[in-house]
Motif scaffolding. Sequence first.
Motif, short mmCIF file in Angstrom:
data_model
loop_
_atom_site.label_atom_id
_atom_site.label_comp_id
_atom_site.label_asym_id
_atom_site.label_seq_id
_atom_site.Cartn_x
_atom_site.Cartn_y
_atom_site.Cartn_z
N TRP A 137 69.72 83.84 16.00
CA TRP A 137 68.28 82.85 16.14
C TRP A 137 67.18 84.13 15.42
N GLY A 138 66.09 83.36 14.95
CA GLY A 138 65.25 84.41 14.47
C GLY A 138 64.34 83.98 13.38
N PHE A 139 63.83 84.85 12.52
CA PHE A 139 62.94 84.71 11.36
C PHE A 139 63.40 85.67 10.54
N TYR A 140 64.51 85.15 9.52
CA TYR A 140 65.08 86.15 8.38
C TYR A 140 65.73 85.18 7.52
N ASN A 141 66.03 86.07 6.37
CA ASN A 141 66.75 85.21 5.16
C ASN A 141 68.03 85.26 5.54
N VAL A 142 68.84 84.08 5.32
CA VAL A 142 70.31 84.04 5.83
C VAL A 142 70.99 84.73 4.86
N PRO A 143 72.01 85.59 5.41
CA PRO A 143 72.70 86.45 4.17
C PRO A 143 73.99 85.82 3.48
N LYS A 144 74.08 86.18 2.43
CA LYS A 144 74.80 85.50 1.46
C LYS A 144 76.20 85.90 1.84
#
Length: 201
Positions: A137-144
Amino acid sequence: MVSDNSKKIILDLCGGTGSWSKPYKDAGYDVRVITLPEHDVLNYEPPQNVYGILAAPTCTMFSLARTTAKTPRDFDEGMALVEACLQIIWQCRKHGKLQFWALENPMGLLRQFLGRPPHTFNPIDYGDRHTKRTDLWGFYNVPKKKPVELTEEELARMSINNRELPELPADYILPANFTRQAARRSMTPQGFAEAFYKANK
């Protein structure tokens, strides 16, 4: 040109061995692992101007593998850590320019309290050679992702929960009522940790 990250504070809440925040520490960020026995998120006062927060509250009460007949769930105990992490996140965002935050837990009953997460991953999605579906959960860029396929031997070991575990850091202090085996199992996979760092600098 090498960036100076020394003034960027990263809080690693319930961070255990610090494996999730290790890429930030290696890159020179001011990483603070808030974990027992030295620190307790239940009474932690965060500093000003926190840059990013990683939170991994204990999954014990939310785990689908928990045998409730022998060890009943205590959602008050489980949610106390989750609420403490969220309170710290709220404080840091309210009083500063928090760039990102993420709260992880193995896929389980925490979904019934926080809702469906925006991202769920398996360690094999990021090059780690084992499976463990994990919600984020959260506010972040999804890692590739950089997925790998497990061998038949590795799949067999997964089926009996007998994967090869990482070693604990030499300076890690084992909290009371926590086994070395449990600590090793709970370490954030390094492939995921690196991918998360690259997407959220």
